[in-house]
Structures are given as C-alpha cells and as structure tokens.
Design a protein around this motif. Sequence first.
Motif, PDB file in Angstrom:
ATOM      1  N   TYR A 173       1.419   4.114  -6.675  1.00 19.90           N
ATOM      2  CA  TYR A 173       1.341   4.447  -5.330  1.00 19.90           C
ATOM      3  C   TYR A 173       0.898   3.366  -4.482  1.00 19.90           C
ATOM      4  N   LEU A 174      -0.316   2.686  -4.862  1.00 20.47           N
ATOM      5  CA  LEU A 174      -0.760   1.584  -4.119  1.00 20.47           C
ATOM      6  C   LEU A 174      -0.035   0.443  -4.041  1.00 20.47           C
ATOM      7  N   GLU A 175       0.806   0.133  -5.314  1.00 17.65           N
ATOM      8  CA  GLU A 175       1.736  -0.812  -5.223  1.00 17.65           C
ATOM      9  C   GLU A 175       2.951  -0.672  -4.422  1.00 17.65           C
ATOM     10  N   GLU A 176       3.127   0.629  -3.929  1.00 22.50           N
ATOM     11  CA  GLU A 176       4.498   0.762  -2.944  1.00 22.50           C
ATOM     12  C   GLU A 176       3.546   0.693  -1.478  1.00 22.50           C
ATOM     13  N   LEU A 177       2.364   0.237  -1.198  1.00 25.63           N
ATOM     14  CA  LEU A 177       1.819  -0.229   0.192  1.00 25.63           C
ATOM     15  C   LEU A 177       2.203  -1.777   0.116  1.00 25.63           C
ATOM     16  N   LYS A 178       2.706  -1.917   1.538  1.00 21.53           N
ATOM     17  CA  LYS A 178       2.904  -3.354   2.016  1.00 21.53           C
ATOM     18  C   LYS A 178       1.504  -4.157   2.322  1.00 21.53           C
ATOM     19  N   LYS A 179       1.374  -5.310   2.416  1.00 17.25           N
ATOM     20  CA  LYS A 179       0.159  -6.099   2.530  1.00 17.25           C
ATOM     21  C   LYS A 179      -0.861  -5.405   3.497  1.00 17.25           C
ATOM     22  N   GLU A 232      -5.001  -3.098  -8.401  1.00 19.51           N
ATOM     23  CA  GLU A 232      -5.277  -2.524  -9.651  1.00 19.51           C
ATOM     24  C   GLU A 232      -6.834  -2.275  -9.863  1.00 19.51           C
ATOM     25  N   HIS A 233      -7.514  -3.147  -9.146  1.00 15.45           N
ATOM     26  CA  HIS A 233      -9.084  -3.238  -9.276  1.00 15.45           C
ATOM     27  C   HIS A 233      -9.469  -1.940  -8.312  1.00 15.45           C
ATOM     28  N   SER A 255      -7.722   1.033  -7.802  1.00 19.30           N
ATOM     29  CA  SER A 255      -7.529   2.151  -8.594  1.00 19.30           C
ATOM     30  C   SER A 255      -8.522   2.481  -9.605  1.00 19.30           C
ATOM     31  N   LYS A 256      -9.209   1.417 -10.128  1.00 16.34           N
ATOM     32  CA  LYS A 256     -10.277   1.232 -11.175  1.00 16.34           C
ATOM     33  C   LYS A 256     -11.538   1.819 -10.312  1.00 16.34           C
ATOM     34  N   LEU A 257     -11.785   1.234  -9.182  1.00 23.03           N
ATOM     35  CA  LEU A 257     -12.733   1.373  -8.368  1.00 23.03           C
ATOM     36  C   LEU A 257     -13.221   2.814  -8.112  1.00 23.03           C
ATOM     37  N   LEU A 258     -12.014   3.361  -7.407  1.00 20.34           N
ATOM     38  CA  LEU A 258     -11.748   4.873  -7.034  1.00 20.34           C
ATOM     39  C   LEU A 258     -11.980   5.666  -8.235  1.00 20.34           C
ATOM     40  N   GLY A 259     -11.523   5.495  -9.372  1.00 19.64           N
ATOM     41  CA  GLY A 259     -11.659   6.128 -10.569  1.00 19.64           C
ATOM     42  C   GLY A 259     -13.247   6.166 -11.094  1.00 19.64           C
ATOM     43  N   LYS A 260     -13.849   5.219 -10.844  1.00 18.89           N
ATOM     44  CA  LYS A 260     -15.286   4.799 -11.256  1.00 18.89           C
ATOM     45  C   LYS A 260     -16.343   5.787 -10.440  1.00 18.89           C
ATOM     46  N   HIS A 261     -16.092   5.835  -9.149  1.00 21.68           N
ATOM     47  CA  HIS A 261     -16.922   6.286  -8.197  1.00 21.68           C
ATOM     48  C   HIS A 261     -16.666   7.648  -7.921  1.00 21.68           C
ATOM     49  N   TYR A 262     -15.485   8.218  -8.026  1.00 22.48           N
ATOM     50  CA  TYR A 262     -15.325   9.490  -7.894  1.00 22.48           C
ATOM     51  C   TYR A 262     -14.643  10.423  -8.824  1.00 22.48           C
ATOM     52  N   PRO A 263     -14.869  11.716  -8.537  1.00 22.72           N
ATOM     53  CA  PRO A 263     -13.873  12.716  -9.464  1.00 22.72           C
ATOM     54  C   PRO A 263     -12.575  12.561  -8.969  1.00 22.72           C
ATOM     55  N   GLU A 264     -11.565  12.525 -10.138  1.00 20.25           N
ATOM     56  CA  GLU A 264     -10.360  12.361 -10.067  1.00 20.25           C
ATOM     57  C   GLU A 264      -9.601  13.067  -8.932  1.00 20.25           C
ATOM     58  N   LYS A 265      -9.815  14.516  -8.867  1.00 17.28           N
ATOM     59  CA  LYS A 265      -9.388  15.402  -7.869  1.00 17.28           C
ATOM     60  C   LYS A 265      -9.770  14.979  -6.543  1.00 17.28           C
ATOM     61  N   LEU A 266     -10.744  14.570  -6.471  1.00 16.56           N
ATOM     62  CA  LEU A 266     -11.309  14.061  -4.977  1.00 16.56           C
ATOM     63  C   LEU A 266     -10.769  12.478  -4.641  1.00 16.56           C
ATOM     64  N   VAL A 267     -10.571  11.799  -5.676  1.00 18.36           N
ATOM     65  CA  VAL A 267      -9.691  10.553  -5.325  1.00 18.36           C
ATOM     66  C   VAL A 267      -8.354  10.644  -4.730  1.00 18.36           C
TER      67      VAL A 267
END
Length: 999
Positions: free
Chosen positions: A14-20, A53-54, A56-68
């Motif tokens: 999904y993040l890769e679908e975003l324009k710059k 990519e970084h 997506s990893k930050l979000l997974g590291k800081h928050y529960p997946e559902k809340l992400v």
Amino acid sequence: MAESFFSDFGLLWYLEELKKEEFWKFKELLKEEPLKFELKPIPWTELKKASREHLSKLLGKHYPEKLVWEVTLSLFLQINRKDLWTKAQEEIRHKLNPYRNHMKKKFQLIWETQTCLHVPEDFYKETIRNEYEQLMAVYLTADEAGEPSPTVVLQGPEGIGKTTLLRRVMLDWAEGRLWKDRFSLLFFLNGSEMSKITETSLVELLSKDWPDSSEPIEDVFSQPRKVLLIIDGLEEMGCELTLGDNLASGWEQRRPIHCILNSLLQKKMLPEFSLLIALGKMGMRKYGMFLEQTSCIFLTGFSERHKKLYFSYYFREDNKSLQAFSLVREKRPLLALCQSPFVCWLVCTCLKWQMERGQDLEIASDSITSLYASFLISAFKSAGDSCPSKQHRARLKSLCTLAAEGMWTCTFLFGPEDLRRSKVSESDALMWVSLRLLQRSGDCLTFSHPCIQEFCATLYYLFKRPEAMPHPAIGSVTQLAAAAVSEARTLLSWMGIFLFGFSTEKMVSMLESAFGFPLSRDIGQDITRSLEALSRREPTEDVVAFEELFNCLFEAREPDFVTQVMNFFEDVNIYIGSMEQLIVSSFCLKHCKNLRKFHLCVENIFSEEFESASNIERLSLWRDFCSAFTTSENFQLLDLDNCHLNEASLAILCKTLAQPACKLQKFVYNFSMDIANSLGFFKVVLHNPHMKYLNLYGTSLSWTDVRQLCETLKHPMCNIESLVLGKCDITEESCEDLGSVLAHSKKLKLLSLVDNPLKDKGAMVLCEALKHPGCALGTLLLMHSCLTSVACDYISQALLCNSSLALLDLGLTYLEDNGVKSLCEVLKHPDCNLQHLWLMGCYLTSVCCADLAAVLTQNEKLKTLKLGSNKLYDAGAKQLCEALKHPNCKLENLGLEMCDLTSACCEDLASALTACRSLRTLNLEWISLDLDGAVLLCDALTHPDCGLQGMAGSLCALDSCAPCLNHLPPVITIKNGNFRVAEALDFNCSHHQKRNFVI
C-alpha cells in the motif's frame, strides 16, 4: 478480521502505491494521527528520513498491528487516496485471508518437500523471469483490450518445469507478491487428485481448500473475472473429452468430473474465469482442441549458464560440482538433456550417490532409457549392497508393480490399499521415500516425478512373472506396445519409449549385471508381434501415431530391429517441426524398404527464425532424410501437405526425386510456396520415368510458371497421365498453354482445374484443344471455375468431336437450365461418348429435367449423372423417374441429394427402382420422408426386380410420429441379394423416442 488479513497482505504494498508527495504528506500527518487512537507518536526525526520499507517496519515496531491499520486507513482518506481505502475495505469484507493463509502454508510445504530443485530463490526467479513476464503480459493485454478472460497454456516436455512453475505462481500469489490487482482468488486443481473423483460440482471441487472460517464459497462466483483456475496434470486424468457434448451448465450442478473439466476448458461454464494450464506435447494434442481464447507460453528450460549454476548449488562444494559438471559436459547428448531441470536433478542425484559410495563417476547416456537406468541402479545400490539379491528383487518388483498399476489405471496418488496390493511394505516405502523415488502427499504416496513412475512401470515387464497379473487392468507387453504408438493412448507414450529401450540386449545385460538377478529377454519379440498385428488392421481401427513409433524405434537404435518393424508399414504419415523430429524420422525412414505411401508436413526448421542448428547441419540432415525416397522399389505416393521448404531444401528434395533409383509414381505437393520457381522441380517431372500423377492443389502459379510446366508436360520424356492444378490461381490467359498440352500429349488422361477463375473464355480455349484429333484426355474437372451457360456451347461442340473424354465435372458453375439444355442436345447425338456427367450445384431447376430425361432415354453410353444440390423438386424427380423406366435407359449411378425432394416423389422413385435394371447406386441424402414414403421405398428395395446395390445417405422423417412407426419392423431385411450398402432411415419427432430402420 483486519489484523489477521493485513498481517498477510502487507502494508508495504500500500505504501508503495503512494506518489512521492502523497508519501511525504502521509508522514507529516502521521506526526499527530496516533494521538487520536491514544498512541504515542513516532519521533519526527525517525519519520522524516524513513523509506517506505522502513516506515512499514517502524509502524509494526511501535504499534499493535490492528491499530497500525486503523491509523493507516484513516490517513488514506486524508490524503485523498480513497481507492486504497476502498481496496482494503473490500478485501476485509470478503475475508479472503483464511484461504490465502491456508494456501500459503500448503504450497510452502509442497515447495519444501515435493520440489526436486532446492536452489536459492534468486536462481529460481532468474530462470522463470521470462515466463513470469509473459504471463503478466497476457492477462494485462486482455484487460486493456477488453477481451474475454484468456486461457494460458504452459507447454513443454516432461521435466521442463511446468508443475514447479505453477506451484511457484500459487505460492507467490498466496504470499502477496503476484497479481494483487488482477486476481482476488487462485485455485489449484491437480490431475492426480481429481482422477480419484467420479462425480462432483465445481463448487465442491473448489471447496476442498476453502476454510470454514471464510464466507460461503458461492460468493466467489459473484466476481468470476477476478478468479484464476490453475490446472496441472490434466494428462494424468486419463479422461476422454468431447467437443460441445455432455457439458455442465451450472457451477452447483453435480456431474462426472470429466464433464466439469470439459465445461471449464470450453468456457461453457463461467467463461469469465481465467485458466492457466500445463500441457505436454501429448496433452496439447489431446486437449488443445477444447481450449478457447488460448495463449501459449513455451518453457525452454535451463540455459548453459543455468546448468552449471545448478550443479554448483546442488553439490555445494566446488570440487564435487566441478567434477560432476565436467563429466556431463564431456557427454554432449547428456549436456543437452540437462536443459530439463528434472534431468539435471536426476543426473546430480545419481552422481551424488556414486560419490558417497566412493565410486568412479559414470552415467550412461546413449539413450533416455539408459540415463534413467543409471539413476535407478545408483538408487538400488544406495539402498544397501548387503541386502540379499532375492529381497532386492522383491522390493524392486513391488515398486514397479505399483507404478504399472498406476499407469494403466491413471492412478498417481497411492493409498495404503494400493501399497498392500502391490506388496510395498512400510519399510520399503520409507526406503524409496528416502531415495526420493517416492514422496509423501498427505496420507498417500506419489512418485517424485511422472517420468520415474513411467520408467518403473515399464521396468515391470522385465521381471519374469506368472500369467496372472497383480491387477487385471495391467496390460501385456503387446498391449502396451500397441497402445504406446496409438493416437488414442497418449498417456502411455513414454512407457512405449522405455519399452523399446528395454528391448535391446545391451540394456538388459546392464540391468542384470547391476541387480544381480535375471530379467526377461522376450520384449523385442513381443513388440514385433504387436506391431505386425497393428499394421494389418483396417484404417478405420486404431491409427498409428508414427511420430510416437519413430521415437520408440530411435530409442532402441538397433538397425535390424528397426528394419523389421518399419517393413510392416507401407503407408507412413509424419509431421516434422523440430530438428529432433528430423533426426529421428531420418533414422527410421532409412530402414523402411517397403514404403509405398508417404505423407509429410514440414514446418519451422527451414525458416529464417529457426536457430537451433546451422543451415549446413539442417541441410545435411534433410539430405539424409530425403535419401529414404530412393530405397523402396514400390514407392507410389509422396504427399507433401503445407511443407515450408526454402530454396536449398527444395533443391535437395527435387534432386533426390529425379534420381533413377527413385520409383515415385504419384507426387502431391499441396499449398506449396515456391515449387514452380525451382528448376529442380521441372527436372523431376521430366526425368522421373515412373511419375504418372502430379498434384499441385493450392499452389499459386503465375502465367510463366504454367507455361514452363506445360513445356515440360509436352516433352516426349514426360510420362504424366494425371495433372491436378486445383486452386492454383490459373486464369484464362494460361488456358492457351494448357490447351497446347491437351492437343499434343497422348499421355495426359486427367486434368483437374477446379477452383480456378477460368471463365467462359478459358473454357473456349480448352474446348478448341479437346476437338484436336491428338487429344487423349479422358477426365476433365472444371468444378467452381466461373463458367456460365455461354461455356456450354463450346463444351457441346467439343463433345461431338472428342472421342476420348469420358468424365466431365461442371459442378458449382452458373450453367442454369439454358446451359444444360445446350449440353443435352449434344448428349443425345450418337457421336457423343461421354459416360459420366457431374452437374452438382449448377443452379438447375425442374425445367431442365425434361431435357435430361430425353438424354436418358436416347443415350445408352451415359452411366453416371450427378445432379445434387439443385432445385429439382418432386416435379423434376418425377420426369427423371419416368426416363429411368424406359427400356433404352442404361444409367447406373444417379445423384439426387439435396434436391429438395419430399415423400411426394417416393412412389415415382419406387416405381423406377423396380423397373430400371441398370441402376446400381442412388444418392438421396437429405430427403425428408414420412412413414408412407419410407414404406414405399422399403417395398421397392425388397422387390426381386430391384437391381440397386447401394443407397447413400440417411433419410430423415422429421414429421413422423413414433407410434405410427410400429407399422415397420425395427430392422428391415433386404431380400434382394444385390444390395450391399446398409443405411439408416432415422425417424423421430419432438415428443417420441427416435428409432432407426436399416435398409
């Protein structure tokens, strides 16, 4: 539900679908957005420099997946990317994650346990990159063009990697790396598993992997264009399909499994589904005709670089890898075979076993059979040299029995009962699994590759065995030999190749020496008896697939054996589309001493795009191939159909045919491109004294070509008696040259100019030649040559002067009644010698029948009159029938098919049949009969005065009512002993069962 789904689907996509600029705004909003969900924000210093990519990893590291995902979905709306929000919500609503997760686990396990090629991911991705790109392009092109959902066929020989590729496609989709936007669902149908199913519905078939936690599977059919069905192992089904017959109409309808497959392949059920199917050469021949909207992708296997890389990955140690690959590279045929990934694995495994035992490395590669034998011998020795010979024999025989039973019953998944029946013990099964000959598939076992099962199944026939088969379905050697070269039993073709390989003394001795117990040496004799019997069958019975027979003979490569077999066959039909086929065919034909008729189609190998061999090598092989045409003393017919030859290959062919040793009598070259431009071709026509028949149908001939051909035909050395130039683009300008041949050639007896635009002017020139006293022509065929009634005047004058012409075909010309009237005037003349007149489809009506009837009563020379496909109606038939009853009528053959006749003329026909003693055949196809008409004809046919010997066609009573048919017996026995041809009168109506009556 979102948590389990998105953990599998992947935030990064999904993040890769975003324009710059959208990604930057996403990160800025992320500074404050977590506070709405009572979450601590990620420091801006980390967010600012984070890549997709970084992040997506930050979000997974800081928050529960559902809340992400709740945060992410909220931000998608704020940056105006509702499309991403909608897509995610749609995926959640359909709750596809349980199925995707299940397929990910299933195919990950299959990939790890059932795939021979354990290589790094990067290597495998590199080997299939081209095929993946082609797959993507096919589905993308179809979508962009708004075309129907395509059927993609992966083609290639066994072992080239079709199954592995399909498994990888399934795994990549399940892991979210493939076709996220194109397909919501992929289903994998396996032929060996489906072969166990007798009756099912499509819903049941697809539900086998559908988790209970998912929504009802019926919801899948609401978006069928988003579904891809992968079908592997279709050949292993062993079922016969028929076009447009016995199809399933609905996805909930229970039908036999072959009906379900038939409906899917022909796109009669859920045509919006896309299909991805793996088929080998035999499978494509058997099932290709059933496929709709097809695109083919050909798997090419390993390149030279990939072969070497695979060896290094397999052995892991450089010295072992180098040692093994050096051995293979020295054996060029073996190196070529390693283009197949499976053969690469086979060779490496065999050499690895030898290394482990400290043996010198050696692998036989004279033939495919010797290669597989080397593999099995190495496996056999790895099983333990200390085991007694008797136990070894029992183990191997039980494995081969299991394989043979499976091949003859189309079984590829073996349960406990199958193992017990074949006497495969649990310890034996464990041993074969450890050696990678068998592998686990749930609670069952399969052979690690179909080729291994085929080889072991054939090895079964080398064991000296009692008369009683362990399974009644297992055929004998003679049955296998016949089935392997029959077009109807493609599943056994590889067994046939191995069987012929086992027929050699060298192969049996090799196996006996390795196994330590005696084997049968009767296979060669059994094969010979089988093929001799096959060669004596009627053409209507099993057809010999000569491509398969040649492959089998090439595997044996024993000249005396090949000669003995080839001499059984006088009529050979082959297709050559590759260098391999040219090599194999050349070898076999050299040993054919009794060749009478040879039918050949050549494609690809002489095209400029064909790069698998140098031009010198190709022409050298072609020269060897053509030399076979000089070895038979009774070579009657060479039939080249759609052969694509270049100038050099055509010159070689013509040079061979012009040799004194070539006894060719009939030369057919249909749809040739450049034959008329070859000087060698005209030399063949001129210098081969045996050639009497030349057919160039479909070959475009210029005026210059026709002139040169005619000059050749007029030469005293030329012996052509029959010349067929149909559909050769011959116009009226060339008729003068052709007329010159007719006037001066005493040898030419038949000329066919059908399907050419001669027009009336061309007919006039030809008719002038027919009047020449030197003309000896007996048959002239002018069907569909753009003639009108004007030409009939020229033809009439020629018929008065020509004493040799016996057969004239004017079918499908615009003669009309006026033209036939002109012909009839001359046909009544005593000097007219014409015996056979064909006037099918000449726009005639009942008006001309009075003139034709007058001819029948006055011309005792006319034996055949074909009037089919004209509007004669019952009135015209009545006039002809009156003429048939005349004592002077000597007509023997009358064609009235498709003349709009009804039962109203049956009384006249019946009367004529009993009165005309000369009539022998009558064509009444497509006459509509009622019961009374049928009775009248049947009475006439049973009458002792009826001399009819044959009636063509089915006579259909479409308006009769079945209960009334009780007036006729189910079978009418013709008491007239002259009647030879039995035909069916089919009576049916819309509400009664159809019944047949044989006359």
